[in-house]
Design a protein around this motif. Sequence first.
Motif, PDB file in Angstrom:
ATOM      1  N   GLN A   1       0.824  -1.208   0.000  1.00 40.82           N
ATOM      2  CA  GLN A   1       0.000   0.000   0.000  1.00 40.82           C
ATOM      3  C   GLN A   1       0.863   1.266   0.000  1.00 40.82           C
ATOM      4  OE1 GLN A   1      -3.386  -0.142   2.745  1.00 40.82           O
ATOM      5  NE2 GLN A   1      -3.052  -2.325   3.019  1.00 40.82           N
ATOM      6  N   SER A   2       1.800   1.335  -0.906  1.00 38.76           N
ATOM      7  CA  SER A   2       2.687   2.481  -1.004  1.00 38.76           C
ATOM      8  C   SER A   2       1.950   3.684  -1.584  1.00 38.76           C
ATOM      9  CB  SER A   2       3.888   2.127  -1.893  1.00 38.76           C
ATOM     10  OG  SER A   2       4.610   3.272  -2.252  1.00 38.76           O
ATOM     11  N   LYS A   3       2.305   4.884  -1.097  1.00 39.41           N
ATOM     12  CA  LYS A   3       1.696   6.106  -1.616  1.00 39.41           C
ATOM     13  C   LYS A   3       2.114   6.350  -3.059  1.00 39.41           C
ATOM     14  CE  LYS A   3       1.163   8.536   2.779  1.00 39.41           C
ATOM     15  NZ  LYS A   3       1.515   9.753   3.568  1.00 39.41           N
ATOM     16  N   ALA A   4       3.293   5.869  -3.431  1.00 37.13           N
ATOM     17  CA  ALA A   4       3.733   6.015  -4.813  1.00 37.13           C
ATOM     18  C   ALA A   4       2.878   5.185  -5.760  1.00 37.13           C
ATOM     19  CB  ALA A   4       5.195   5.596  -4.939  1.00 37.13           C
ATOM     20  N   LEU A   5       2.278   4.125  -5.245  1.00 34.47           N
ATOM     21  CA  LEU A   5       1.441   3.248  -6.060  1.00 34.47           C
ATOM     22  C   LEU A   5      -0.023   3.657  -6.002  1.00 34.47           C
ATOM     23  CD1 LEU A   5       1.539   0.756  -7.865  1.00 34.47           C
ATOM     24  CD2 LEU A   5       1.228  -0.662  -5.834  1.00 34.47           C
ATOM     25  N   PHE A   6      -0.456   4.195  -4.864  1.00 33.36           N
ATOM     26  CA  PHE A   6      -1.846   4.618  -4.676  1.00 33.36           C
ATOM     27  C   PHE A   6      -1.874   6.131  -4.452  1.00 33.36           C
ATOM     28  CE2 PHE A   6      -1.871   0.168  -3.412  1.00 33.36           C
ATOM     29  CZ  PHE A   6      -3.016  -0.319  -4.022  1.00 33.36           C
ATOM     30  N   PRO A   7      -1.965   6.928  -5.525  1.00 32.50           N
ATOM     31  CA  PRO A   7      -2.031   8.381  -5.359  1.00 32.50           C
ATOM     32  C   PRO A   7      -3.361   8.794  -4.734  1.00 32.50           C
ATOM     33  CG  PRO A   7      -2.385   7.773  -7.654  1.00 32.50           C
ATOM     34  CD  PRO A   7      -2.012   6.511  -6.933  1.00 32.50           C
ATOM     35  N   ALA A   8      -3.545  10.096  -4.567  1.00 27.83           N
ATOM     36  CA  ALA A   8      -4.766  10.604  -3.922  1.00 27.83           C
ATOM     37  C   ALA A   8      -6.025  10.192  -4.677  1.00 27.83           C
ATOM     38  CB  ALA A   8      -4.684  12.124  -3.817  1.00 27.83           C
ATOM     39  N   SER A   9      -5.918  10.033  -5.988  1.00 35.66           N
ATOM     40  CA  SER A   9      -7.084   9.625  -6.781  1.00 35.66           C
ATOM     41  C   SER A   9      -7.542   8.205  -6.467  1.00 35.66           C
ATOM     42  CB  SER A   9      -6.763   9.737  -8.274  1.00 35.66           C
ATOM     43  OG  SER A   9      -5.663   8.910  -8.618  1.00 35.66           O
ATOM     44  N   HIS A  10      -6.692   7.407  -5.823  1.00 37.03           N
ATOM     45  CA  HIS A  10      -7.021   6.021  -5.487  1.00 37.03           C
ATOM     46  C   HIS A  10      -7.159   5.822  -3.980  1.00 37.03           C
ATOM     47  CE1 HIS A  10      -5.862   5.555  -9.634  1.00 37.03           C
ATOM     48  NE2 HIS A  10      -6.170   4.277  -9.632  1.00 37.03           N
ATOM     49  N   ALA A  11      -7.586   6.870  -3.283  1.00 38.55           N
ATOM     50  CA  ALA A  11      -7.756   6.765  -1.829  1.00 38.55           C
ATOM     51  C   ALA A  11      -8.823   5.733  -1.471  1.00 38.55           C
ATOM     52  CB  ALA A  11      -8.115   8.132  -1.249  1.00 38.55           C
ATOM     53  N   TYR A  12      -9.852   5.608  -2.309  1.00 36.03           N
ATOM     54  CA  TYR A  12     -10.912   4.628  -2.037  1.00 36.03           C
ATOM     55  C   TYR A  12     -10.362   3.202  -2.068  1.00 36.03           C
ATOM     56  CZ  TYR A  12     -15.107   1.816  -2.719  1.00 36.03           C
ATOM     57  OH  TYR A  12     -16.088   0.858  -2.601  1.00 36.03           O
ATOM     58  N   ASP A  13      -9.369   2.952  -2.923  1.00 41.01           N
ATOM     59  CA  ASP A  13      -8.758   1.623  -2.977  1.00 41.01           C
ATOM     60  C   ASP A  13      -8.175   1.227  -1.621  1.00 41.01           C
ATOM     61  OD1 ASP A  13      -9.422   1.880  -5.585  1.00 41.01           O
ATOM     62  OD2 ASP A  13      -7.401   1.660  -6.398  1.00 41.01           O
ATOM     63  N   LEU A  14      -7.500   2.168  -0.983  1.00 34.06           N
ATOM     64  CA  LEU A  14      -6.884   1.887   0.316  1.00 34.06           C
ATOM     65  C   LEU A  14      -7.945   1.642   1.386  1.00 34.06           C
ATOM     66  CD1 LEU A  14      -3.987   4.517   0.263  1.00 34.06           C
ATOM     67  CD2 LEU A  14      -3.843   2.069  -0.211  1.00 34.06           C
ATOM     68  N   GLU A  15      -9.055   2.378   1.316  1.00 27.28           N
ATOM     69  CA  GLU A  15     -10.142   2.167   2.280  1.00 27.28           C
ATOM     70  C   GLU A  15     -10.726   0.764   2.128  1.00 27.28           C
ATOM     71  OE1 GLU A  15     -13.056   5.183   1.780  1.00 27.28           O
ATOM     72  OE2 GLU A  15     -11.659   6.854   2.091  1.00 27.28           O
ATOM     73  N   LEU A  16     -10.957   0.349   0.891  1.00 23.60           N
ATOM     74  CA  LEU A  16     -11.524  -0.982   0.657  1.00 23.60           C
ATOM     75  C   LEU A  16     -10.544  -2.076   1.063  1.00 23.60           C
ATOM     76  CD1 LEU A  16     -13.799  -2.718  -0.380  1.00 23.60           C
ATOM     77  CD2 LEU A  16     -12.954  -2.394  -2.716  1.00 23.60           C
ATOM     78  N   LEU A  17      -9.249  -1.885   0.784  1.00 32.19           N
ATOM     79  CA  LEU A  17      -8.253  -2.879   1.187  1.00 32.19           C
ATOM     80  C   LEU A  17      -8.193  -3.021   2.702  1.00 32.19           C
ATOM     81  CD1 LEU A  17      -5.328  -2.128  -1.307  1.00 32.19           C
ATOM     82  CD2 LEU A  17      -6.733  -4.198  -1.215  1.00 32.19           C
ATOM     83  N   SER A  18      -8.314  -1.921   3.422  1.00 25.87           N
ATOM     84  CA  SER A  18      -8.322  -1.985   4.894  1.00 25.87           C
ATOM     85  C   SER A  18      -9.515  -2.795   5.381  1.00 25.87           C
ATOM     86  CB  SER A  18      -8.370  -0.569   5.474  1.00 25.87           C
ATOM     87  OG  SER A  18      -7.225   0.166   5.101  1.00 25.87           O
ATOM     88  N   GLU A  19     -10.672  -2.594   4.749  1.00 27.25           N
ATOM     89  CA  GLU A  19     -11.867  -3.364   5.113  1.00 27.25           C
ATOM     90  C   GLU A  19     -11.665  -4.851   4.827  1.00 27.25           C
ATOM     91  OE1 GLU A  19     -16.710  -3.302   4.214  1.00 27.25           O
ATOM     92  OE2 GLU A  19     -15.344  -2.064   3.016  1.00 27.25           O
ATOM     93  N   ILE A  20     -11.066  -5.161   3.688  1.00 26.48           N
ATOM     94  CA  ILE A  20     -10.819  -6.558   3.310  1.00 26.48           C
ATOM     95  C   ILE A  20      -9.834  -7.212   4.283  1.00 26.48           C
ATOM     96  CG2 ILE A  20      -9.876  -8.045   1.513  1.00 26.48           C
ATOM     97  CD1 ILE A  20     -12.622  -6.836   0.856  1.00 26.48           C
ATOM     98  N   HIS A  21      -8.801  -6.475   4.685  1.00 27.25           N
ATOM     99  CA  HIS A  21      -7.793  -7.037   5.583  1.00 27.25           C
ATOM    100  C   HIS A  21      -8.371  -7.342   6.965  1.00 27.25           C
ATOM    101  CE1 HIS A  21      -4.337  -5.137   3.029  1.00 27.25           C
ATOM    102  NE2 HIS A  21      -4.938  -6.146   2.433  1.00 27.25           N
ATOM    103  N   GLU A  22      -9.351  -6.562   7.394  1.00 30.00           N
ATOM    104  CA  GLU A  22     -10.006  -6.848   8.671  1.00 30.00           C
ATOM    105  C   GLU A  22     -10.829  -8.122   8.585  1.00 30.00           C
ATOM    106  OE1 GLU A  22      -9.931  -5.488  11.752  1.00 30.00           O
ATOM    107  OE2 GLU A  22      -8.213  -4.353  11.005  1.00 30.00           O
TER     108      GLU A  22
END
Length: 688
Positions: free
Chosen positions: A437-458
């Motif tokens: 989940q690097s910021k270089a890979l997930f820019p601000a336009s992909h913030a929703y991706d990180l939210e969904l991944l956090s939900e999946i990891h839980e």
Amino acid sequence: MAANSAPAKRKASSNDKHGDGSISKKAKTLIESKHQRRDDADKADTGDGSSSKKYRPEKVHKKPKSDSTQNGKPNGALSSREAHEKQKQLAKERKAAKPLHDEVQRTKKLWERLRRKSHVPKEERQHLVDELYSIITGRIKDFVLKHDAVRAVQTAIKYSTPAQRKQIAKELQGTYAQLAESRYAKFLVAKLLVQNDEEIRDLIIPEFYGKVRKLINHPEASWILDDIYRQAATKEQKANLLREWYGPEFSLFKSSGGSEVTADLAKILAEEPSKRGPVMKYLFDMTNTLIQKKMTGFTMLHDAMLQYFLNLKPESEELKEFVETIKGDESGDLLKNMAFTKSGARLVCLLLAHGNAKDRKQIIKTYKDTVQLMCGDQHAHMILLTAYDVIDDTVLTSKSIFPELLGKNEEKNIENIIFLANDLNARITVMYLFEGQSKALFPASHAYDLELLSEIHEIRKKTSKKDAEVRRKELVAAISPPLLEAVATSPNELVASSFGCQFVADVLLSATGDKKAALEAVASTAAGNPTPQQSEDADPLYPPPPHISLTPHGGKLFKTLIAGGRFDKSAGCVKRVDPPLNFADILYPVIKEHIVQWATGPSSFTVLGFLEAPDFSSKKELLKTLKSNKKALEAAAQGDVANNAAKEDGKKEKKEKRKKSATEDEKGKKTGKGGNMGAKLLLEKLAA
């Protein structure tokens, strides 16, 4: 006598006669019965007999021609051509008898002229549009329901002024739901909404309130309704449309003014828990009806399905029935369509996270032959990331996804990997295994991706057994060979962009396997004189690409590979990979001839990296070369080196990256007024 009697017998037998010429009894009986049938038929024809079935004789005798026929045709009969002309004339008369016939014909002629974009002068077009409006104004409702006239109205909207469009929209008020059901007029509704006029939008969309259940099941209206919901409706309008999936009362009664309209089913049920049973049943019935009809491509349907799933109780019968309904779609169209919408992709990710091994296997196999489309999609790529994170069987994951993602043959493999390296979404599906989940890979336009991944990891903490790091390493081992081969085969294409350089760095630092060929291929891209050489044969419109040392991303790539790892902020140093790359010893022989130009150019930090690398074997030789060219380094450090070509190549890119708050030194860190910072640091190394 015996010899002469045989032929006589044969002749008598063939004529059914006795030797004396008399008719036999059998033949006589047949003749009598034939005459009897003919008499019965005559009686039936005249009505004397009891039989209602007409007898048709075996041989019909032709009647002699009467005087009223000539050449086999009755007198006055039309020829084929004359009959056809008469039919055409009758058809014209019927059309002419219809209302607005002349007006429709004129609008069709105007449309034929207007639709030719490049053949109509501007003044003539305006004249034609004015004439068209003079015909349709005041009676547009009569035109829009005619399949041949509605095209002219659409053309009028295309070339209309805002005032004219509003006039048409107001004149059609009250008929938009009916127009949406028309095979042709539905495009007129879309034509009005695509202009992004708020007044027209607020005039049209409320007419669909209370009719969602009917229209979403209509073969024509369903698509225009979903387009309106997805593209034109405001947040409040979308909520009003989606709420109608929850029951009849939400269609009949709208929320009172002042209160915020919400389609969040959890909030609605929290306010009125007693309605949970009827609402959930109504919602399931609506979604299931569309699924059974194979009408599964609607964004509104996917939003409704997600709301239903989020409000199901774990391990409940409702949940099991819902999952079986989705899995029961044998064609797989439902899951494939869901992958390309935001709500649908999230629902599939949650199904993967909550499902057992059998469910996950069935879901991921549904996407066979669709992975290439999914990896580049804004939403669908999240399903691939979720599969990486939750499926414990990494052999299944690698066999189901990687061949489809990378390609099944060598040529297609390289082409696909170059696309994966440079596409904003597709690159995530490969580099996620290396960078996480690097910021270089997930820019601000992909913030929703990180939210969904956090939900999946839980969720996976309860549903997946394998350790996350072990799973990741197994997947990296499976995907590394084709990626290393691609870098070794097509290094020039990959290092031509900043995304490609980041991809190459990730593969060479984090992949497993023999990297020697790939490292040598990347080093070969640095060969040649960095100073631009002007050629008389060069095309000024299509200049050759700049040398990699003159690009910011190229210098950064070489610096990273020479360091042998990435900088770890927490540790305050470079975290080197194991086994070490030893890239400095591979690159130095390639650029040795032009090392001074590298040291005084935009990629001077690459030369500095040689001196800082602990495994560089030619450090003394490099220091000796730099000392002998100390004056050139000093000139570069002071900003006196006239590297105009490098400045011009990087000028546009630097302007985009500069910020208003940047200082003059930061603006000219490598070249410019502040001097070459890399050259300054090299001088410090020489002085030490």
